[in-house]
Design a protein around this motif. Structure first.
Motif, short mmCIF file in Angstrom:
data_model
loop_
_atom_site.label_atom_id
_atom_site.label_comp_id
_atom_site.label_asym_id
_atom_site.label_seq_id
_atom_site.Cartn_x
_atom_site.Cartn_y
_atom_site.Cartn_z
N VAL A 287 0.85 -1.19 0.00
CA VAL A 287 0.00 0.00 0.00
C VAL A 287 0.89 1.24 0.00
CG1 VAL A 287 -1.77 1.27 1.29
CG2 VAL A 287 -1.79 -1.24 1.27
N CYS A 292 -3.09 6.44 -0.03
CA CYS A 292 -4.24 5.71 0.55
C CYS A 292 -5.22 6.66 1.23
CB CYS A 292 -3.72 4.67 1.55
SG CYS A 292 -5.07 3.82 2.38
N ARG A 293 -6.53 6.50 0.93
CA ARG A 293 -7.56 7.34 1.53
C ARG A 293 -8.27 6.65 2.69
NH1 ARG A 293 -9.64 10.80 -2.68
NH2 ARG A 293 -7.94 11.15 -4.14
N GLY A 294 -7.85 5.44 2.99
CA GLY A 294 -8.48 4.71 4.11
C GLY A 294 -9.94 4.37 3.85
N CYS A 295 -10.27 4.06 2.59
CA CYS A 295 -11.68 3.86 2.23
C CYS A 295 -12.20 2.46 2.57
CB CYS A 295 -11.88 4.13 0.74
SG CYS A 295 -11.20 2.83 -0.31
N ASN A 296 -11.35 1.54 2.89
CA ASN A 296 -11.78 0.20 3.32
C ASN A 296 -12.02 -0.80 2.19
OD1 ASN A 296 -11.88 -0.75 5.85
ND2 ASN A 296 -14.06 -0.43 6.19
N ALA A 297 -12.04 -0.34 0.94
CA ALA A 297 -12.45 -1.23 -0.17
C ALA A 297 -11.53 -2.45 -0.28
CB ALA A 297 -12.46 -0.46 -1.48
N CYS A 298 -10.24 -2.25 -0.12
CA CYS A 298 -9.31 -3.38 -0.26
C CYS A 298 -9.49 -4.38 0.87
CB CYS A 298 -7.87 -2.88 -0.32
SG CYS A 298 -7.42 -1.88 1.12
N LEU A 309 -6.65 -1.66 8.61
CA LEU A 309 -6.49 -0.21 8.64
C LEU A 309 -5.67 0.16 9.87
CD1 LEU A 309 -9.81 1.63 7.70
CD2 LEU A 309 -7.71 1.46 6.37
N ALA A 322 -4.47 1.85 4.86
CA ALA A 322 -4.44 0.39 4.81
C ALA A 322 -3.01 -0.11 4.96
CB ALA A 322 -5.03 -0.08 3.49
N CYS A 339 -9.05 -1.18 -5.35
CA CYS A 339 -8.66 0.18 -4.94
C CYS A 339 -8.91 1.18 -6.07
CB CYS A 339 -7.20 0.22 -4.52
SG CYS A 339 -6.70 1.87 -4.01
N PHE A 341 -8.21 4.29 -5.92
CA PHE A 341 -7.30 5.42 -5.80
C PHE A 341 -5.87 5.07 -6.20
CE2 PHE A 341 -10.82 5.93 -2.84
CZ PHE A 341 -11.32 7.15 -3.27
N SER A 343 -3.80 3.07 -5.07
CA SER A 343 -2.90 3.16 -3.90
C SER A 343 -2.23 1.83 -3.55
CB SER A 343 -3.68 3.62 -2.67
OG SER A 343 -4.45 4.74 -2.97
N ILE A 344 -2.55 0.75 -4.29
CA ILE A 344 -1.88 -0.53 -4.02
C ILE A 344 -1.18 -0.99 -5.27
CG2 ILE A 344 -2.17 -2.90 -3.15
CD1 ILE A 344 -4.80 -2.23 -2.03
#
Ligand code: SF4
Ligand code: SF4
Ligand code: SF4
Length: 427
Positions: A287, A292-298, A309, A322, A339, A341, A343-344
């Motif tokens: 990550v 990372c926006r910390g959105c939880n999707a992953c 998280l 994440a 993700c 964004f 971010s991964i």
């Protein structure tokens, strides 16, 4: 074979026989119930005498003092039920006792069948496989496994893409297969009989080459084209399923499309903390903390719960980011697609994962590690010409796990080659 069959004894003997198999079948009263639902007492009596390695019907008939035709008929009824494998080779019919997995569990649940008490079997298999860790332990406790994770090709950065070998790509496995079979996912089908199947598609289990031909012939799989198989693969990726393939380099026999909820392999990894029940791919998820926006999707997407998280030092919309636990990550790449964004990304593992060249090598490696080499090679004690090799195998199996491992590592190729060469003459 004219003797009177003693019910309970025959099932106990069959359980012991199945436990000799590389993936095992530990005793439990529940397992005996499963056997009673699948095998008649007479079939159990016959099945326990069928070798673990392919044996010609002619040889078996001689050994059991039966007429060839009579034996062939009985074997073909059991093969229809998925309890034994029967294959034609050079105009001879060979038979082998199916293990529990990959074997009669899958063959029972990879198609819909009115004549089988599937609901009852689903409950019994669920208890047998997951009420304690004995069954999972007998299959997954060592290093060499049945399945390995495939990384999603599109999840790899373009520079690393070239480093991926053909046997690591689902697309290459599909395009190289002469025959492809498509069956129901046994795990999700079983879960549906327990009233807890997820929404993922069920017709997703792909088999290739000889495995596909056998399943198609038995009506357990539908033959599909490469194009159709690629469409199934895409649908599975869209549904967030992880690809787990036969743990070999050549002639990959299956690709499973697995969910974290119903899949027996992934469920065992999570329930019994068996992190190595599936061999990882050669990549790891990483990550990017900045993006990372910390959105939880992953986290929702990861079939293994390998992402959590954690608090972020700089403030973000959620104040969290994440984090991927590299010990748990299978390297499947499902999180990359989840993700939004970017971010991964997937990074190569420092040490490349060892994958057996072919099924025979994989089985021998699994047998050595599980202390079952002599069961596998010397299943028929009348083959006394194997005595010398049997002695080597017995000594290796008696070693402590650490010693056996140390002994196996350097001699694996030399020892395996000599054993394989010797054993292949008799297969
Ligand atoms: S291993 Fe995965 S795809 Fe195969 S039967 Fe189980 S869940 Fe389905
Ligand atoms: S973090 Fe989870 S989803 Fe991502 S690659 Fe690893 S196992 Fe797969
Ligand atoms: S999906 Fe992407 S942005 Fe959302 S928590 Fe995971 S890595 Fe962060």
């Amino acid at each position: 074979m004219g003797h009177i069959v003693n019910n309970q004894r025959e099932y106990l003997l069959l359980q012991q026989r199945l436990d000799h198999n590389i993936t095992g079948a530990p005793y439990s009263p529940i397992f005996i119930e499963i056997l009673k639902l699948l095998f008649s007492a007479e079939e159990a009596d016959l099945a326990r005498q069928i070798p673990l390695r392919p044996t010609s019907i002619k040889t078996l008939a001689r050994k059991l003092d039966m007429h060839i035709e009579q034996l062939r008929d009985k074997v073909s009824v059991m093969a229809e039920k998925g309890l034994v494998f029967d294959v034609e080779h050079k105009e001879e019919c060979y038979v082998v006792l199916a293990p529990v997995v990959i074997g009669f569990f899958e063959f029972v649940f990879m198609r819909t069948r009115d004549e089988m008490p599937l609901k009852e079997l689903a409950h019994l298999f669920e208890q047998y496989m997951f009420q304690d860790d004995r069954f999972a332990h007998s299959i997954f406790s060592e290093t060499t496994q049945l399945g390995r994770s495939l990384v999603r090709e599109e999840a790899l950065p373009s520079g690393d893409y070239t480093e991926i070998l053909d046997w690591e790509k689902a697309s290459a496995v599909i395009y190289s297969a002469k025959t492809i079979g498509l069956s129901l996912c046994a795990c999700r089908h079983k879960a549906s009989h327990l009233g807890k199947s997820c929404n993922a598609p069920q017709k997703t289990c792909m088999t290739f080459h000889g495995s596909a031909q056998m399943l198609i012939k038995k009506g357990m799989a539908e033959e599909i084209s490469c194009k159709d198989a690629m469409a199934v693969l895409e649908k599975c990726k869209e549904a967030g399923l992880a690809q787990i393939a036969d743990n070999v380099q050549n002639h990959v026999g299956f690709i499973c499309n697995c969910c974290g909820c119903c899949c027996g392999m992934l469920h065992s990894m999570k329930t019994f903390s068996m992190g190595h029940a599936v061999v990882t791919s050669n990549w790891l998820a990483q990550v990017d903390a900045e993006k990372c926006r910390g959105c939880n999707a992953c986290i929702k997407a990861c079939p293994l719960g390998a992402i959590v998280l954690e608090k972020k030092t700089q403030s973000t919309s959620t104040g969290r980011r994440a984090f991927c636990d590299e010990e748990l990550c299978l390297g499947c790449g499902v999180c990359v697609a989840a993700c939004k964004f970017n971010s991964i990304h997937m990074k190569p593992r420092e040490k490349r994962v060892l994958v057996p060249e072919n099924t025979f090598d994989r089985m021998i490696s699994m047998a050595i590690e599980r202390g079952k080499l002599s069961n596998f090679i010397f299943d028929d004690p009348s083959r006394l010409s194997h005595r010398a090799l049997g002695r080597i195998a017995a000594l290796l199996e008696k070693s402590s796990p650490v010693k056996a491992f140390l002994a196996i590592e350097p001699i694996k190729s030399v020892f395996l080659k000599s054993i394989v060469a010797g054993a292949k003459k008799f297969v």
